[in-house]
Each structure stands twice: as structure tokens, then as C-alpha cells.
Enzyme design. Sequence first.
Site, mmCIF file in Angstrom:
data_model
loop_
_atom_site.group_PDB
_atom_site.id
_atom_site.type_symbol
_atom_site.label_atom_id
_atom_site.label_comp_id
_atom_site.label_asym_id
_atom_site.label_seq_id
_atom_site.Cartn_x
_atom_site.Cartn_y
_atom_site.Cartn_z
ATOM 1 N N HIS A 45 23.407 -3.068 0.753
ATOM 2 C CA HIS A 45 24.327 -4.106 1.215
ATOM 3 C C HIS A 45 24.617 -3.880 2.694
ATOM 4 O O HIS A 45 24.866 -2.742 3.106
ATOM 5 C CB HIS A 45 25.629 -4.059 0.403
ATOM 6 C CG HIS A 45 26.584 -5.145 0.778
ATOM 7 N ND1 HIS A 45 26.412 -6.450 0.364
ATOM 8 C CD2 HIS A 45 27.699 -5.133 1.547
ATOM 9 C CE1 HIS A 45 27.395 -7.192 0.860
ATOM 10 N NE2 HIS A 45 28.183 -6.416 1.580
ATOM 11 N N ASN A 60 20.487 -1.011 -4.805
ATOM 12 C CA ASN A 60 20.639 -2.184 -3.949
ATOM 13 C C ASN A 60 21.130 -1.721 -2.586
ATOM 14 O O ASN A 60 21.775 -0.681 -2.476
ATOM 15 C CB ASN A 60 21.641 -3.163 -4.555
ATOM 16 C CG ASN A 60 21.803 -4.425 -3.715
ATOM 17 O OD1 ASN A 60 20.824 -5.074 -3.358
ATOM 18 N ND2 ASN A 60 23.035 -4.765 -3.378
ATOM 19 N N GLY A 111 11.347 -9.503 2.933
ATOM 20 C CA GLY A 111 10.947 -8.182 2.463
ATOM 21 C C GLY A 111 10.899 -7.110 3.537
ATOM 22 O O GLY A 111 10.055 -6.214 3.482
ATOM 23 N N THR A 112 11.822 -7.162 4.509
ATOM 24 C CA THR A 112 11.820 -6.145 5.560
ATOM 25 C C THR A 112 12.195 -4.768 5.012
ATOM 26 O O THR A 112 11.626 -3.749 5.432
ATOM 27 C CB THR A 112 12.769 -6.520 6.701
ATOM 28 O OG1 THR A 112 14.078 -6.778 6.186
ATOM 29 C CG2 THR A 112 12.255 -7.754 7.442
ATOM 30 N N ASN A 113 13.136 -4.706 4.095
ATOM 31 C CA ASN A 113 13.478 -3.425 3.478
ATOM 32 C C ASN A 113 12.334 -2.924 2.598
ATOM 33 O O ASN A 113 12.051 -1.718 2.547
ATOM 34 C CB ASN A 113 14.769 -3.540 2.659
ATOM 35 C CG ASN A 113 15.999 -3.335 3.511
ATOM 36 O OD1 ASN A 113 16.166 -2.309 4.167
ATOM 37 N ND2 ASN A 113 16.887 -4.326 3.513
ATOM 38 N N MET A 145 18.208 -12.446 -4.259
ATOM 39 C CA MET A 145 19.320 -13.396 -4.204
ATOM 40 C C MET A 145 19.649 -14.019 -5.556
ATOM 41 O O MET A 145 20.171 -15.128 -5.625
ATOM 42 C CB MET A 145 19.003 -14.498 -3.188
ATOM 43 C CG MET A 145 18.681 -13.976 -1.797
ATOM 44 S SD MET A 145 19.971 -12.886 -1.128
ATOM 45 C CE MET A 145 21.290 -14.070 -0.906
#
Length: 207
Positions: free
Chosen positions: A110, A108, A12-14, A91
Amino acid sequence: MLKIGVLVSGGGTNFQAIVDSIENGYIKNAKIVTLVSSNPNAYALERAKNHNIEGVCIRKKDFENSELYEKALVEHFNTREVDLVIMAGFMVVIGSYFINAFRDRIMNIHPSLIPSFCGNGYYGLKVHEAVLEKGVKVTGATVHFVTEETDAGPIILQKAVYIDEDDTPESLQKKVMVEAEWEIFPEAIKLFSEGKIKVCGNKVRRV
């Protein structure tokens, strides 16, 4: 108030970058109302707890099929009146039922400059391994809206990251997160919350 729901599977870094951007006032008039993890052991659940954000685990394997799983996710987000869904390292492949419920409202990120090094099979370290193997000099990250085709939805923001000769997949992954992902993901949410972006076909335009 923009109500945000987050989908995660790992650290959960983002998610943390987005939380920080809301708490420091960079993203105004927005609140994360719930975080859903596909993994009961995801550290993102601990991050949510640390910020008094609801964190729950909804696992795909607990449902008979994908549609029932997606219905459970939609119901969860709808009961919390979620306006925007953020996929922050989720994921699990999401299908048409969920996408149609939140069309043009699912973001999202990427870890490459789409359309390079994206699509089925390109995730996590695999992206950075492919980048280094190809020998490109510039990579980066892309925030896009989610559609049925993997990594092919309308692009919101991109940021380039230069590759060093001694980069490894792990060092490049960290570099892309710090220099690109943690900057453009909050920025994309800020633009959405302020009504400054609009989907026109397969493009995102500033308004």
C-alpha cells in the site's frame, strides 16, 4: 523452491521489481509460476510474457458472484501449487474464501505508512492526493499480509519517503514507488522465502 502467484490489474511495476529481484539473485530459491490479471489489457501480462511467466486473465464479471470468482482463483493457484500470493496492484476486493485458502500467505503493498491514508477508498493516486491535501511531511509504503479488513493485516515492512514542496500526486506516486515500494516488496518476499518472518496475532516478528 517457493512458488509465487501474482494478482495484478494494471501496469505491473511492482511485479517487474519482484521479477528483477529474482533474476538478479536477491531473492533466492523462489519462482513466479503464474500471473493472474483482472484486466485483459493490463501491461503486466506483457511483462509476464517477456519473462516466460504464465500470464492469464480471470475477470470477476465472468462469474455469477464473488465466491465463484474467488473459487476460480483458488483453483488456479492450487493447481500450480502456489505457496505465496502477491497482490501487485490488484483492484478487485478479495473476500474470506480466498483469504482463508491462503491465510498469512497473501502479501499486498500500500502506498502510504499504514495506518495513515489507508482503508476503503484509498488506492492509486487517491492516496497521494490525500497525503498532499493533509500537508504531511513524510509518507511511504507498507507491505502487509492481507486480511478481511482492508489494509489492516499484519505489517511486514515499511519505508518512509519525504515529501517536497513542489510534489504533485503523480510525482509523489513515482517517488514512493522508486524509493519505497520497489525496495520493500522484494525484501518482504525474500524474508518470507527464507523463513525469517512469522505472524503473531496482528504483528509480524522476525525469527
